[in-house]
Design a protein around this motif. Sequence first.
Motif, PDB file in Angstrom:
ATOM      1  N   GLN A 137       1.057  -1.074   0.021  1.00 20.53           N
ATOM      2  CA  GLN A 137       0.005  -0.131  -0.179  1.00 20.53           C
ATOM      3  C   GLN A 137       0.853   1.282   0.141  1.00 20.53           C
ATOM      4  O   GLN A 137       2.006   1.279   0.404  1.00 20.53           O
ATOM      5  CB  GLN A 137      -0.830   0.068   1.246  1.00 20.53           C
ATOM      6  N   TRP A 142       1.176   3.683   1.826  1.00 27.62           N
ATOM      7  CA  TRP A 142       2.171   4.056   2.973  1.00 27.62           C
ATOM      8  C   TRP A 142       3.511   3.042   3.151  1.00 27.62           C
ATOM      9  O   TRP A 142       4.427   3.668   3.804  1.00 27.62           O
ATOM     10  CB  TRP A 142       0.999   3.973   4.207  1.00 27.62           C
ATOM     11  N   LYS A 180       9.789   5.312   6.544  1.00 30.56           N
ATOM     12  CA  LYS A 180       8.570   5.126   7.458  1.00 30.56           C
ATOM     13  C   LYS A 180       8.094   3.918   7.406  1.00 30.56           C
ATOM     14  O   LYS A 180       7.328   3.596   8.330  1.00 30.56           O
ATOM     15  CB  LYS A 180       7.662   6.193   6.719  1.00 30.56           C
ATOM     16  N   SER A 181       8.405   3.068   6.524  1.00 27.84           N
ATOM     17  CA  SER A 181       7.657   1.688   6.685  1.00 27.84           C
ATOM     18  C   SER A 181       8.414   0.579   7.004  1.00 27.84           C
ATOM     19  O   SER A 181       8.263  -0.505   7.332  1.00 27.84           O
ATOM     20  CB  SER A 181       7.003   1.488   5.152  1.00 27.84           C
TER      21      SER A 181
END
Lengths: 338, 338, 338, 338
Positions: A162, A164, A170-171
């Motif tokens: 996805q 994000w 950030k992931s």
Amino acid sequence: MLGNLGIAVVGSGRAGMIHARNFASGIDGARLVAMVDPVAEARAAALRELGLDRGYGDYREALADPAVGAVVVVTPTATHREIVVAAAEAGKHVLCEKPMAMTAEECTAMIAACDRGRVRLQLGFMRRYARDFVEAKAAIDAGAVGEVVLVKSHTRGPSVPQPWMYDIAKSNGPLAEVNSHDIDALRWFAGDDFAEVYAIGGNYRCPEARKEHPDFYDNVAMTIRFRRGAQGMIDGAQGVGYAYDARLEVVGTRGVLLVGALQASSVVICGSDSRLVSPAVRSWRDLFADAYREEDRAFVGCVLEDRPPTPSGRDGLEAVRAVNAGNRSIATGQPVKL
Amino acid sequence: MLGNLGIAVVGSGRAGMIHARNFASGIDGARLVAMVDPVAEARAAALRELGLDRGYGDYREALADPAVGAVVVVTPTATHREIVVAAAEAGKHVLCEKPMAMTAEECTAMIAACDRGRVRLQLGFMRRYARDFVEAKAAIDAGAVGEVVLVKSHTRGPSVPQPWMYDIAKSNGPLAEVNSHDIDALRWFAGDDFAEVYAIGGNYRCPEARKEHPDFYDNVAMTIRFRRGAQGMIDGAQGVGYAYDARLEVVGTRGVLLVGALQASSVVICGSDSRLVSPAVRSWRDLFADAYREEDRAFVGCVLEDRPPTPSGRDGLEAVRAVNAGNRSIATGQPVKL
Amino acid sequence: MLGNLGIAVVGSGRAGMIHARNFASGIDGARLVAMVDPVAEARAAALRELGLDRGYGDYREALADPAVGAVVVVTPTATHREIVVAAAEAGKHVLCEKPMAMTAEECTAMIAACDRGRVRLQLGFMRRYARDFVEAKAAIDAGAVGEVVLVKSHTRGPSVPQPWMYDIAKSNGPLAEVNSHDIDALRWFAGDDFAEVYAIGGNYRCPEARKEHPDFYDNVAMTIRFRRGAQGMIDGAQGVGYAYDARLEVVGTRGVLLVGALQASSVVICGSDSRLVSPAVRSWRDLFADAYREEDRAFVGCVLEDRPPTPSGRDGLEAVRAVNAGNRSIATGQPVKL
Amino acid sequence: MLGNLGIAVVGSGRAGMIHARNFASGIDGARLVAMVDPVAEARAAALRELGLDRGYGDYREALADPAVGAVVVVTPTATHREIVVAAAEAGKHVLCEKPMAMTAEECTAMIAACDRGRVRLQLGFMRRYARDFVEAKAAIDAGAVGEVVLVKSHTRGPSVPQPWMYDIAKSNGPLAEVNSHDIDALRWFAGDDFAEVYAIGGNYRCPEARKEHPDFYDNVAMTIRFRRGAQGMIDGAQGVGYAYDARLEVVGTRGVLLVGALQASSVVICGSDSRLVSPAVRSWRDLFADAYREEDRAFVGCVLEDRPPTPSGRDGLEAVRAVNAGNRSIATGQPVKL
């Protein structure tokens, strides 16, 4: 020992509901008392399905609830530290889903908080409770292949990454999302920690992410050297169309062991095209349904019998360190020491 | 087309005798005319078994024999360059066993000599002619798994490393001895060349080599980046007690393909210990017997029909370059560009 | 021992050409000297493919040829007795394809003629020389499953029954055409003869045969009792679209053994439909190619070394008796003693 | 729908406890309220394990208990008729374990009583709820192999026959004890009833029973003809040392389907003896644990939603008829019509 430990599950996504359903029935010594989800509709749907009446929009409400003895944290990784530290301070035992956190520092803070709060902290690497993996580990420990030389493991999942996830900073990327399990499995089977990793990554299936997130990778290959010298290999993928593919192989000084299967059932069909066809495993939820139940049972057992849980906060920490080292290796093109 | 191409096999070891037996019967268009081996007893034994009368102690005698149209070079790797260059200069076609040579420079000289001599040069990567691998490659080319993302291959052999292999500088190690096949298979399945490799090695099974040859490794794990971006993983081992284990896996954008099997026959037995037991593949000679025959047929076909052979000298060169890059990576601990 | 036994293959159909190609190259001690086929075009095509010049339209010409030391009889079953008896009288050794003949009386006459003529008579049950079956039989003999209790075997073939097979009285049906192999395998694995059989048959795939040949069956299930008490089960089918499916299972007092596989190669592909797909065995020619070669080698060995062949004329006779008993059981609806 | 149907399990043996544990937790819409066992110690142990307080020594006490809405009958077969009829008269729904009864007459009486009492009667053929078998049946119904031609099924169990089974007239033998499941599976997959059976039996593993019970058999082979013409084959065994072996195969006009596996886990180990080893299924309890749960769920669903259950009393009756016909065939040596 029935009915002693009240459980609140924080997060009502797919994995959250697996834990919630388990604790709603069939886990001796525990009972589900509350669901936490900030999204009202999701919370309501979960309560309805579970036949439960206590739902909280904020995890702090659950921590304030005296019926809650333990929390299962199944929220986005970046929130784990805050929730787990707060739970520990509230004296609630914690089963924390993987990845434990975004950084080693967060993990260390979580472990320290649980130590201070004298609460148990178990990590959600459910493969440790999957029957086939447990059987395999027992065989390795019994010397079935001699000394462990090389452990290989891979996880390739059908879930399409996805947006994000596109920002690796950030992931933490697929290494965190899918390969955390392989990292933990390697440490478990080798009985040792990682000393150095080297990884390469590439984006093969998500062209829409390429422009804004050139660092995003959906396929990764990693080589590991353990402290005492054994070797490791991990590969991972997201958005593979074909199956949920999690297999592990151990090469020893005197043999080899394989565990994990692509085949989802014993059914084989051969029709007029002369091809043998069997269904493949489609989801980790099917493959590890029993493992989640055993994991939840083990957590309750540790809390009620006051034993240290497996896998521990340290296992979570070491996996996060490996994820971050792998991502650094991908970014720099160099091997990274842990 | 029967009986046109006279073959001399240079080297009467295990692989040499496989080729010799093939050419002694059953390869249309060719016939075995001479065996070369400097060791008189080995030569005599080979001639006896093959029902052949022409044996030479020196390969130059075979090159001078007008009945010889082509040579199969199955001697120690370090001798390949000299023999192949001489054969080319004598106008003899060459089927050269793997590894092609010790260095890229040697390979380049061999290719140039064959070009100058206008003789065919085929490399002995017989997996290119193994039925299952051919079928797998055809499926990949037909798009069965989408675009190739990751190719994994390993070869683990039961042969215990002999002392002459302990000095990696002289033997090029398991990467050369067993993984040459995987390197060629990766290039074949990816349809691309290696851009960069990273490898780690360790000695787990040969304690007697540790003192004098601390660099010797009998187990290796290598990560590859292809020029156009695909990924590769190879592992290799010598002296594994359990089987000859050669399996390959291709992860694509839309699927996965597996080829190769540990199981040697369809027999499964379950006795009173409730264990299912099947025999494992014990030797590459069993596993690839048909592949060697097809390889020899293909070589004869290329010579008689004047077509470029597959795999080519360039395939041999690229494999040697990858072997040497891998060994340099093991020695330096750094990724190495090709 | 090269080149001693001259072979004439009588019949140039599919099985005939398998034997012919084997004897044309690669069978030590024998050489193909002649092909027999009354159909001129078929004969010419066979000679051309085999690079052979001696072709006969009548088997008697081959029997009169002093270069011929043995014949391989691969003609329609109803002609076997005449040809084998004539060969025996001419002093030629015989490898006779299955089924041996139409009736036990014919078989007895053939055996007697070969005895009188002092020639070897081997039956073409090539599974006795198939590597996996040989390995399985050795395991049974070594006691891997204890005493043999039940042997199950089936053969289901893709070949659509041809009109000449519709009249069971003339063709002996699938029990003869495909299950002869299972019958022989059962006797081999049980080490015993049939005492009684019960069979049912039905026509499920050939509607065009139903009106004129209501007795025709293309699927059969047979239960067997051996003389010393063990049990047997056989099923057979013709015209199955899916594969050539030949598997055998032995239940013993202490275990079970399985041999035979539907899977034709080690290739497994999983694409975006989440189905694991492998190729199935399409033909007995693929499955038993090596077995035919070993069978031919064994025949030559028996002749040259003057040993009794396996399987013998008596094995052929017992299979024919079982076929006929099975057909009688189907016709009468009653068990039939042998 | 939680908590509506009170369940009493009659019989606390192995199968009884499986049902009891299921109903004790995790079956929506039902709750375990009582256990019945005439043996005080067994009853007490069951109550203790289940955390239950209501135990009855006589099933009639349970039938008189208004909290009991349904009974699960897991007693010796010879007692089924009496208990089920009494339950029906008391207005209690019934889940009756297989075999339904000793004779068709008993079955008919049970069905009639349940009809009169307007209670549901479900039979305990749990394979109908085993995931792989359900998937297989769906594929057959979807035409994956064309029309069903032949259904083969076998069950071979490790349990050593107990002396009470030696008298076939009283126990109905392995056909009842283990092959009831195969009989039901054949009817289910063929979608048809048996027209005629032929069976042979023998005692291979229980020498101690031979003298007094010459009719006892521990291995059986049965051939079946269905009413609409399809074929069936069943074999069964008791006291096999090796595994719990339950596999089924369907041959259709255009394909074949296999379901069931001997392998108990995905773990494969190859050690220095070059043998691939995997664990075999040891017990029906492991193999069908999920199936029992689904079966119990389905029973509750039928009762609460007032739907006819599957499998039904008639399915139980037909299986008993087939068992008895098979035993008569063994005794008489003749095929027996149903």
